[in-house]
Write an enzyme that holds these catalytic residues in place. Structure first.
Site, short mmCIF file in Angstrom:
data_model
loop_
_atom_site.label_atom_id
_atom_site.label_comp_id
_atom_site.label_asym_id
_atom_site.label_seq_id
_atom_site.Cartn_x
_atom_site.Cartn_y
_atom_site.Cartn_z
N LYS A 193 0.86 -1.19 0.00
CA LYS A 193 0.00 0.00 0.00
C LYS A 193 0.89 1.23 0.00
O LYS A 193 1.73 1.41 0.88
CB LYS A 193 -0.91 0.00 1.22
N ARG A 203 -10.78 10.88 1.47
CA ARG A 203 -10.69 11.58 2.75
C ARG A 203 -12.00 12.28 3.08
O ARG A 203 -12.39 12.38 4.23
CB ARG A 203 -9.52 12.58 2.74
N ARG A 214 1.02 10.26 5.21
CA ARG A 214 1.26 8.95 5.83
C ARG A 214 2.57 8.34 5.33
O ARG A 214 2.74 7.13 5.32
CB ARG A 214 0.11 8.00 5.48
N GLU A 230 7.04 -6.41 1.24
CA GLU A 230 5.89 -6.25 2.15
C GLU A 230 4.91 -7.41 1.99
O GLU A 230 4.35 -7.91 2.96
CB GLU A 230 5.16 -4.93 1.85
N LYS A 245 -2.32 -1.64 -3.70
CA LYS A 245 -3.18 -0.46 -3.68
C LYS A 245 -2.33 0.80 -3.79
O LYS A 245 -1.35 0.91 -3.05
CB LYS A 245 -3.96 -0.46 -2.36
N SER A 271 -10.14 5.78 -4.73
CA SER A 271 -11.03 6.93 -4.95
C SER A 271 -10.54 7.86 -6.06
O SER A 271 -11.34 8.35 -6.86
CB SER A 271 -11.19 7.69 -3.64
N TYR A 310 -15.34 1.03 -6.67
CA TYR A 310 -16.60 1.74 -6.38
C TYR A 310 -17.62 1.50 -7.49
O TYR A 310 -18.79 1.79 -7.32
CB TYR A 310 -16.32 3.24 -6.19
#
Ligand code: PBG
Length: 323
Positions: A193, A203, A214, A230, A245, A271, A310
């Site tokens: 990610k 957000r 982040r 990872e 992602k 998004s 989505y």
């Protein structure tokens, strides 16, 4: 003459030799359930997507099951946020209430998945507890994730999905679920990610209070090999599925992961991927349906077995008509 074009002559031929097919069953719909909301509210940065009440999320889940998609991934937005995000493991908290409502509505017809991360629940908007000097405290966050995952399993989640990028998160969640008897609850690990600007429109969907970024816990977009590292760590810790992602701008990472692991691979069409395409389509600059289907096909072609999108429910309607 050798003519590759021969196999492109008719729609039936093209359909027969297509190397990649996307089936509704592969799709997971991310959805938002919000506390103290009277009726569904459209998210301005994600036109066509809504913040839901515990009632309206049930109807959405039923619609998703009817459309034949694979699952729903629930995010919760609490009214009360605090330093450590304690509403996240409150059995009556909004996310757990949403999970219970959805599970009640769809039973086992849909895989009910829950986001296991604290950013929607903390007052500062970070994905974990903070140290005194304001950094995200990896090891202090782990037991909070464990408590959250167990509460989600108790509420009825089939699958939990740790997305906070704390080192060791999959191991502690697996151990906690097993200790509480939830040995059949699976873990969809957000393994590779990235600290992506394409999360921007999300957000607003979760009323995130983050100032800053982040980058100290999510991956640097420059790093391809690290995505594999990872992923392998998450597998060693017991992940049942792994995820890359965002999706579209990380297809190289996705292809690497798909080539090297022996568990199902998911990709999250985030998004920003949704918002960009919707915005261009609204201007009449691109063919909306064809672009959505092409984007899903490309993510599957790169190696995704499962796609969070989505557009999951809407696309399922088109895909069913197609195959
Ligand atoms: C963190 C989380 C995020 C998204 C899913 N889970 C936001 C972030 O990491 O900043 C983004 C999803 C999207 O952009 O569609 N709990």
């Amino acid at each position: 003459m050798v003519r590759p074009r021969r196999l492109r002559t008719t729609p039936a031929l093209r359909r027969m030799v297509a190397e990649t097919r996307v089936a509704p069953a592969q799709l997971i719909l991310p959805a938002f359930v919000v506390e103290d909301l009277d009726s569904p509210r459209e998210i301005s940065t994600l036109p066509g997507q809504f913040q839901h009440t515990t009632e309206s999320i049930k109807r959405l889940a039923e619609e998703a099951a009817e459309a034949g998609i694979g699952g729903i991934d629930l995010f919760g937005v609490p009214s009360r946020k605090d330093e450590i995000g304690s509403e996240a493991w409150n059995p009556e908290g909004i996310l757990n209430a949403g999970i219970a409502a959805v599970r009640d509505a769809v039973g086992d017809d849909l895989v009910v998945c829950a986001d296991t991360c604290l950013d929607e629940f903390t007052s500062h908007g970070h994905c974990g507890a903070l140290t005194d000097d304001g950094r995200v405290d990896n090891d202090a966050t782990l037991p909070l994730y464990a408590a959250m995952a167990v509460s989600q399993a108790r509420a009825g989640a089939h699958m939990v999905s740790p997305s906070g990028m704390m080192d060791g998160q999959v191991a502690v969640i697996r151990e906690a679920l097993d200790a509480e008897g939830f040995t059949d609850v699976s873990i969809l690990a957000y393994s590779a990610k990235y600290a992506s600007a394409f999360f921007g429109p999300f957000r607003e969907a979760v009323a995130c209070s983050l100032h800053g970024d982040r980058k100290a816990y999510q991956q640097d977009p420059a790093n391809r090999r690290e995505g594999m590292r990872e992923t392998l760590l998450d597998l060693a810790e017991g992940a049942d599925l792994v995820m890359v992602k965002p999706a579209s701008h990380y297809l190289d990472v996705l292809a690497d992961v798909a080539a090297q692991v022996d568990v199902p691979v998911a990709a999250y069409q985030v998004s920003g991927e949704y918002a960009m395409l919707e915005a261009a389509a609204a201007q009449g600059w691109i063919d909306r349906q064809r672009c959505i289907l092409e984007s899903l096909t490309s993510i599957a072609r790169a190696g995704a077995d499962v796609i969070l999108s989505y557009w999951a429910v809407e696309a399922a309607g088109w895909l069913r008509a197609d195959y």
